[in-house]
Design a protein around this motif. Structure first.
Motif, PDB file in Angstrom:
ATOM      1  N   GLN A 131     -11.711  -1.633  -2.509  1.00  0.00           N
ATOM      2  CA  GLN A 131     -11.788  -2.866  -1.893  1.00  0.00           C
ATOM      3  C   GLN A 131     -13.289  -3.175  -1.696  1.00  0.00           C
ATOM      4  O   GLN A 131     -13.664  -4.280  -1.792  1.00  0.00           O
ATOM      5  CB  GLN A 131     -10.985  -2.612  -0.409  1.00  0.00           C
ATOM      6  CG  GLN A 131     -11.191  -3.828   0.439  1.00  0.00           C
ATOM      7  CD  GLN A 131     -10.408  -5.124  -0.329  1.00  0.00           C
ATOM      8  OE1 GLN A 131      -9.592  -5.149  -1.101  1.00  0.00           O
ATOM      9  NE2 GLN A 131     -11.294  -6.077  -0.378  1.00  0.00           N
ATOM     10  N   GLY A 132     -13.938  -1.993  -1.280  1.00  0.00           N
ATOM     11  CA  GLY A 132     -15.483  -2.024  -1.100  1.00  0.00           C
ATOM     12  C   GLY A 132     -16.134  -2.512  -2.313  1.00  0.00           C
ATOM     13  O   GLY A 132     -17.137  -3.317  -2.202  1.00  0.00           O
ATOM     14  N   PHE A 158       0.937  -0.890   0.005  1.00  0.00           N
ATOM     15  CA  PHE A 158       0.014  -0.091  -0.091  1.00  0.00           C
ATOM     16  C   PHE A 158       0.774   1.420  -0.028  1.00  0.00           C
ATOM     17  O   PHE A 158       0.267   2.280  -0.188  1.00  0.00           O
ATOM     18  CB  PHE A 158      -0.990  -0.156   1.182  1.00  0.00           C
ATOM     19  CG  PHE A 158      -1.986  -1.096   0.860  1.00  0.00           C
ATOM     20  CD1 PHE A 158      -3.022  -0.679  -0.097  1.00  0.00           C
ATOM     21  CD2 PHE A 158      -2.079  -1.986   1.627  1.00  0.00           C
ATOM     22  CE1 PHE A 158      -4.182  -1.640  -0.240  1.00  0.00           C
ATOM     23  CE2 PHE A 158      -3.197  -2.909   1.409  1.00  0.00           C
ATOM     24  CZ  PHE A 158      -4.179  -2.818   0.533  1.00  0.00           C
ATOM     25  N   LEU A 164      -6.323   6.392   1.611  1.00  0.00           N
ATOM     26  CA  LEU A 164      -7.381   5.287   2.042  1.00  0.00           C
ATOM     27  C   LEU A 164      -8.863   5.559   1.268  1.00  0.00           C
ATOM     28  O   LEU A 164      -9.250   4.415   1.210  1.00  0.00           O
ATOM     29  CB  LEU A 164      -7.797   5.606   3.685  1.00  0.00           C
ATOM     30  CG  LEU A 164      -8.692   4.822   4.380  1.00  0.00           C
ATOM     31  CD1 LEU A 164      -8.308   3.571   4.414  1.00  0.00           C
ATOM     32  CD2 LEU A 164      -9.030   5.334   5.730  1.00  0.00           C
ATOM     33  N   VAL A 165      -9.107   6.669   1.054  1.00  0.00           N
ATOM     34  CA  VAL A 165     -10.168   6.861   0.504  1.00  0.00           C
ATOM     35  C   VAL A 165     -10.602   6.023  -0.692  1.00  0.00           C
ATOM     36  O   VAL A 165     -11.457   5.149  -0.915  1.00  0.00           O
ATOM     37  CB  VAL A 165     -10.881   8.280   0.005  1.00  0.00           C
ATOM     38  CG1 VAL A 165     -12.073   8.419  -0.385  1.00  0.00           C
ATOM     39  CG2 VAL A 165     -10.746   9.183   1.299  1.00  0.00           C
ATOM     40  N   TRP A 176      -1.535   9.045   3.579  1.00  0.00           N
ATOM     41  CA  TRP A 176      -1.949   7.819   4.185  1.00  0.00           C
ATOM     42  C   TRP A 176      -3.559   7.734   4.296  1.00  0.00           C
ATOM     43  O   TRP A 176      -4.434   7.056   3.486  1.00  0.00           O
ATOM     44  CB  TRP A 176      -1.650   7.313   5.440  1.00  0.00           C
ATOM     45  CG  TRP A 176      -0.329   6.633   5.391  1.00  0.00           C
ATOM     46  CD1 TRP A 176       0.750   6.931   6.015  1.00  0.00           C
ATOM     47  CD2 TRP A 176       0.123   5.326   4.800  1.00  0.00           C
ATOM     48  NE1 TRP A 176       2.111   6.225   5.708  1.00  0.00           N
ATOM     49  CE2 TRP A 176       1.542   5.258   4.901  1.00  0.00           C
ATOM     50  CE3 TRP A 176      -0.728   4.318   3.987  1.00  0.00           C
ATOM     51  CZ2 TRP A 176       2.165   3.952   4.290  1.00  0.00           C
ATOM     52  CZ3 TRP A 176       0.034   3.274   3.431  1.00  0.00           C
ATOM     53  CH2 TRP A 176       1.444   3.157   3.660  1.00  0.00           C
ATOM     54  N   ARG A 177      -3.968   9.014   4.651  1.00  0.00           N
ATOM     55  CA  ARG A 177      -5.450   8.971   5.019  1.00  0.00           C
ATOM     56  C   ARG A 177      -6.082   9.129   3.840  1.00  0.00           C
ATOM     57  O   ARG A 177      -7.435   8.995   3.403  1.00  0.00           O
ATOM     58  CB  ARG A 177      -5.735  10.045   5.959  1.00  0.00           C
ATOM     59  CG  ARG A 177      -5.069   9.623   7.512  1.00  0.00           C
ATOM     60  CD  ARG A 177      -5.262  10.850   8.376  1.00  0.00           C
ATOM     61  NE  ARG A 177      -6.593  10.883   8.998  1.00  0.00           N
ATOM     62  CZ  ARG A 177      -6.916  11.782  10.254  1.00  0.00           C
ATOM     63  NH1 ARG A 177      -5.886  11.811  10.986  1.00  0.00           N
ATOM     64  NH2 ARG A 177      -8.133  11.817  10.556  1.00  0.00           N
ATOM     65  N   LEU A 178      -5.331   9.871   2.847  1.00  0.00           N
ATOM     66  CA  LEU A 178      -6.209  10.500   1.783  1.00  0.00           C
ATOM     67  C   LEU A 178      -6.162   9.174   0.918  1.00  0.00           C
ATOM     68  O   LEU A 178      -7.162   8.849   0.093  1.00  0.00           O
ATOM     69  CB  LEU A 178      -5.259  11.627   0.833  1.00  0.00           C
ATOM     70  CG  LEU A 178      -5.296  12.735   1.859  1.00  0.00           C
ATOM     71  CD1 LEU A 178      -4.353  13.778   0.851  1.00  0.00           C
ATOM     72  CD2 LEU A 178      -6.593  13.330   1.973  1.00  0.00           C
ATOM     73  N   ALA A 207     -10.012   2.217  -0.203  1.00  0.00           N
ATOM     74  CA  ALA A 207     -11.092   1.499   0.435  1.00  0.00           C
ATOM     75  C   ALA A 207     -12.303   1.596  -0.520  1.00  0.00           C
ATOM     76  O   ALA A 207     -13.010   0.440  -0.474  1.00  0.00           O
ATOM     77  CB  ALA A 207     -11.560   2.474   1.651  1.00  0.00           C
ATOM     78  N   ALA A 208     -12.449   2.379  -1.382  1.00  0.00           N
ATOM     79  CA  ALA A 208     -13.795   2.453  -2.377  1.00  0.00           C
ATOM     80  C   ALA A 208     -13.523   1.277  -3.177  1.00  0.00           C
ATOM     81  O   ALA A 208     -14.480   0.453  -3.382  1.00  0.00           O
ATOM     82  CB  ALA A 208     -13.858   3.613  -2.993  1.00  0.00           C
TER      83      ALA A 208
END
Lengths: 198, 198
Positions: A164-165, A131, A157-158, A153-155, A161-162
């Motif tokens: 992966q979801g 990652f 993630l969006v 990292w936090r950015l 995450a999308a």
DNA sequence: GGCACTATGTTGTCAATGGAAACATGCTGC
DNA sequence: GCAGCATGTTTCCATTGACAACATAGTGCC
């Protein structure tokens, strides 16, 4: 001795086991993997896997680890591309989606293994490493002023995450009949709008 | 006869099995569920579950189905709230995340079951029904002019996918040490910016 | 050159599991 | 009150993961 009908030692049993296990995984899920079945396929006795994997779980973990390694390579190749933020992010995301579509069961196994309370450190590290490519893509976007400031990292993630979801929510590579491939661009578009400085 | 030391018929075996199975699920994953173990706990013979579930998989499917039903209720309650799009979407999303944090193993089981090639139709329907609450929230947002036009299903996908992925990518309810709860608002903010008409 | 050491594979065994068949029990509707 | 059905039991079987004791072969050391 290589040509004798059945040498006492297999020679590449560990590799062979992993390979056979992955085939079984892709064709029937982790549940269906049986050490004895694998042994039979490879023509070795039913306890030989124990020399290489203390446990069935150990084999699965090894499989997951190799998964993360290949995953890292795929993302790394995509992240190496040049271009503006959007095009680089798109490439990275497509690499993610392609991997997920090609190895759905493996990906599940990877994240499941990572989430076990007693997950081996190696596994967590391999995951981080993969990652990290997203991290660097975002950092480059920020340097070019194409992305708002903030912890990469936090950015990242969006988007991840999308994606992966997307896999989890979809059925059979499609969502409401639309191939995931077609959705990637659309989703990235929406998310990038939220990431653009204004 | 209710008070006799051991009535021949349990009476609520199906319910009791599901309940016990869910407890086992939460505390050790689907792998660790054993029909015999459950039977022992409930003080019945090890084959009695077969009267209620043809198969171990059937029990897991039933568990997943109930999961979707409860999930649907949780989302439905959240979706019923009033307010502008952002606040409603936030409520919905928090409901999702809360459910996921409270029943992580169940959620995995639910999506795994749904993805099996021979997944029972019931399961797919229950899943659709739960996610329909997102659909309606988006549609309302569009009607109020707070959300760009387009198929609500596809739009809702972005947020739910992000949330689902958030679960998968996180470890132990946290991402890089930050509790998921804190990330929800941030992610929604980013995504809403991409959904707002301009 | 030969011999201990170690890595690798094998045989034999065990308890636990999911599943099946045949049987027992008790509830319910006629 | 009895016939049929739903529910639970007993007995059995094949498969599985794991373990211990043993067999084989390649390696390094003298």
């Amino acid at each position: 001795m290589k040509e004798s009908p059945r040498p006492y030692h297999h020679g590449h049993l560990r590799e062979a086991l992993l390979k056979a296990a992955e085939k079984a995984l892709e064709s029937g899920g982790a549940q269906t993997i049986s050490l004895r079945e694998l042994s039979r396929e490879l023509g070795v006795s039913h306890t030989s896997p124990r020399r290489h994997f203390a446990d069935k779980q150990a084999l699965l973990d090894a499989l997951a680890l190799r998964g993360f390694e290949r995953f890292e390579i795929a993302l790394g190749r995509a992240a190496a591309a040049s271009g503006d933020f959007k095009s680089r992010l798109t490439k990275l995301t497509r690499a993610y989606v392609n991997f997920a579509l090609k190895h759905p069961a493996l990906l599940s196994l990877m994240f499941e293994a990572k989430h076990r309370v007693d997950a081996p450190r190696e596994l967590l590290e391999a995951s981080e490493k993969a990652f990290a490519h997203a991290h660097s893509t975002y950092a480059a976007g920020q340097a070019a002023g194409e992305v708002i400031p903030g912890d990469p990292w936090r950015l990242s993630l969006v988007v991840f995450a999308a994606m992966q979801g997307l896999m989890v929510l979809s059925t059979n590579g499609k969502f409401k009949g639309i191939p995931l491939d077609h959705l990637v661009g659309e989703i990235i578009e929406r998310i990038i709008l939220g990431l653009r400085p204004r």
